[in-house]
Design a protein around this motif. Structure first.
Motif, PDB file in Angstrom:
ATOM      1  N   UNK A 177      -1.774  -7.216   1.199  1.00 34.84           N
ATOM      2  CA  UNK A 177      -2.416  -7.775   2.393  1.00 34.84           C
ATOM      3  C   UNK A 177      -3.277  -9.004   2.121  1.00 34.84           C
ATOM      4  N   UNK A 178      -3.671  -9.239   0.848  1.00 29.56           N
ATOM      5  CA  UNK A 178      -4.484 -10.424   0.555  1.00 29.56           C
ATOM      6  C   UNK A 178      -3.644 -11.667   0.280  1.00 29.56           C
ATOM      7  N   UNK A 179      -2.345 -11.570   0.413  1.00 28.58           N
ATOM      8  CA  UNK A 179      -1.446 -12.678   0.097  1.00 28.58           C
ATOM      9  C   UNK A 179      -1.637 -13.842   1.069  1.00 28.58           C
ATOM     10  N   UNK A 180      -1.672 -15.057   0.524  1.00 23.55           N
ATOM     11  CA  UNK A 180      -1.636 -16.261   1.347  1.00 23.55           C
ATOM     12  C   UNK A 180      -0.442 -17.101   0.912  1.00 23.55           C
ATOM     13  N   UNK A 181       0.306 -17.580   1.879  1.00 19.93           N
ATOM     14  CA  UNK A 181       1.558 -18.294   1.629  1.00 19.93           C
ATOM     15  C   UNK A 181       1.432 -19.703   2.192  1.00 19.93           C
ATOM     16  N   UNK A 182       1.819 -20.686   1.379  1.00 20.49           N
ATOM     17  CA  UNK A 182       1.700 -22.056   1.858  1.00 20.49           C
ATOM     18  C   UNK A 182       2.760 -22.952   1.243  1.00 20.49           C
ATOM     19  N   UNK A 183       3.074 -24.008   1.993  1.00 12.79           N
ATOM     20  CA  UNK A 183       3.984 -25.060   1.542  1.00 12.79           C
ATOM     21  C   UNK A 183       3.164 -26.360   1.489  1.00 12.79           C
ATOM     22  N   UNK A 184       2.466 -26.618   0.380  1.00 11.39           N
ATOM     23  CA  UNK A 184       1.520 -27.734   0.329  1.00 11.39           C
ATOM     24  C   UNK A 184       2.130 -29.067  -0.085  1.00 11.39           C
ATOM     25  N   UNK A 185       3.443 -29.120  -0.267  1.00  9.24           N
ATOM     26  CA  UNK A 185       4.052 -30.307  -0.877  1.00  9.24           C
ATOM     27  C   UNK A 185       3.723 -31.605  -0.145  1.00  9.24           C
ATOM     28  N   UNK A 186       3.787 -31.595   1.190  1.00  9.98           N
ATOM     29  CA  UNK A 186       3.570 -32.859   1.914  1.00  9.98           C
ATOM     30  C   UNK A 186       2.150 -33.383   1.752  1.00  9.98           C
ATOM     31  N   UNK A 187       1.202 -32.500   1.491  1.00  5.40           N
ATOM     32  CA  UNK A 187      -0.165 -32.958   1.218  1.00  5.40           C
ATOM     33  C   UNK A 187      -0.259 -33.648  -0.140  1.00  5.40           C
ATOM     34  N   UNK A 188       0.724 -33.405  -0.983  1.00 10.83           N
ATOM     35  CA  UNK A 188       0.765 -34.046  -2.296  1.00 10.83           C
ATOM     36  C   UNK A 188       1.690 -35.255  -2.300  1.00 10.83           C
ATOM     37  N   UNK A 189       2.195 -35.605  -1.124  1.00 14.33           N
ATOM     38  CA  UNK A 189       3.101 -36.742  -1.024  1.00 14.33           C
ATOM     39  C   UNK A 189       4.516 -36.432  -1.457  1.00 14.33           C
ATOM     40  N   UNK A 190       4.907 -35.153  -1.382  1.00 13.16           N
ATOM     41  CA  UNK A 190       6.205 -34.721  -1.869  1.00 13.16           C
ATOM     42  C   UNK A 190       6.936 -33.914  -0.804  1.00 13.16           C
ATOM     43  N   UNK A 191       8.275 -33.842  -0.852  1.00 16.48           N
ATOM     44  CA  UNK A 191       9.026 -32.917  -0.004  1.00 16.48           C
ATOM     45  C   UNK A 191       9.254 -31.604  -0.747  1.00 16.48           C
ATOM     46  N   UNK A 192       9.390 -30.499  -0.033  1.00 13.47           N
ATOM     47  CA  UNK A 192       9.751 -29.224  -0.677  1.00 13.47           C
ATOM     48  C   UNK A 192      11.253 -29.208  -0.959  1.00 13.47           C
ATOM     49  N   UNK A 193      11.673 -30.025  -1.902  1.00 11.58           N
ATOM     50  CA  UNK A 193      13.075 -30.419  -2.028  1.00 11.58           C
ATOM     51  C   UNK A 193      14.030 -29.277  -2.323  1.00 11.58           C
ATOM     52  N   UNK A 194      13.672 -28.398  -3.266  1.00 15.70           N
ATOM     53  CA  UNK A 194      14.603 -27.344  -3.665  1.00 15.70           C
ATOM     54  C   UNK A 194      14.444 -26.066  -2.841  1.00 15.70           C
TER      55      UNK A 194
END
Length: 267
Positions: free
Chosen positions: A130-147
């Motif tokens: 229940x403490x899990x946090x899920x995120x896709x932070x790539x665009x904040x780093x100037x990157x796409x989540x390519x794979x």
């Protein structure tokens, strides 16, 4: 193995990502070791499941910054494809884990970011503490989540995947469950371990070849492009069904049902 810990437990190989100081960020070495472990597990006739989890209270914080810096140096030295090879190698890992005949279970805790989300999305069964946090932070780093993008889209659909990726959103375990990214939420680590054990017990009651054939059909079903593909897949399904009915597993399953006992599968 320097970046993972692997333990055989009954029908399952338990693989723990073991870089807790880096929140189990995935390095190239870890990719290689995971692929090696998967190949060994697939050759073991006793195994039906492979469990992936993280050490130190986190599942996986995405890609390793050290590898990024090494690729940057390689690119500066004239290796123009350094970043391509680094990124694509992780995609190969996701492909292999996605199509393995083993049942892949991901047990999530703490931070699940970037590539860690990819691993969660290729798992056949994903359980989150229940403490899990899920995120896709790539665009904040100037990157796409390519794979990971194709696997996230397949898991939760295009609309939700776009929302999460294009806003670099962070979501909790309950929202991940509602979106279908995970299948179960457990309250605490002990509950997560119990939920994992319950899943493994359920898988242990299933026939090994039937599990592999079912996963093959499910994956193929997700890639249908028209009626011709559907017809070919149904033909293949009939072939697998006929072989199963006439094989040991089909005969043993029928006898066990009639005799009201647990089936005894051969390995």
């Amino acid at each position: 193995m320097q970046t993972i810990i692997s333990e055989k437990r009954g029908i399952a190989q338990i693989v723990t990502l073991n870089r807790p100081e880096q929140r189990n960020a995935i390095s190239l070495q870890m990719v290689d070791e995971l692929l090696q472990q998967l190949a060994e597990a697939e050759r073991d006739p006793d195994l039906r499941a492979l469990v992936v989890r993280g050490a130190g209270g986190n599942f996986c914080a995405g890609g390793d910054i050290g590898d990024m810096l090494a690729a940057q140096q390689s690119a500066a030295d004239g290796g123009s494809d350094a970043f391509y090879r680094l990124n694509r190698r992780f995609g190969e890992l996701l492909e292999h884990f996605n199509r393995t005949p083993l049942v892949v279970i991901a047990a999530l805790e703490g931070a699940v970011m970037g590539g860690g989300v990819g691993l969660a999305c290729i798992a056949d069964i994903t359980i989150a503490e229940s403490n899990t946090t899920i995120s896709l932070p790539e665009t904040r780093l100037g990157l796409p989540p390519a794979q990971i993008a194709p696997f996230v889209v397949r898991r939760i659909g295009l609309a939700q995947a776009r929302r999460l990726a294009l806003s670099a959103a962070r979501i909790d375990a309950q929202l991940a469950l509602a979106l279908g990214l995970t299948h179960q939420v457990a309250e605490g680590t002990e509950a997560l371990d119990r939920a994992l054990e319950k899943q493994l017990q359920a898988i242990a009651g299933c026939a090994p070849n039937a599990l592999a054939a079912t996963k093959q059909l499910m994956l193929a079903s997700a890639n249908l492009r028209g009626d011709e593909d559907l017809g070919r897949l149904l033909d293949r399904g009939a072939e697998l069904f006929a072989a199963a009915v006439q094989g040991h597993e089909g005969r043993e399953g029928a006898r066990a049902f009639i005799e009201k006992r647990a089936p005894e599968w051969q390995y």
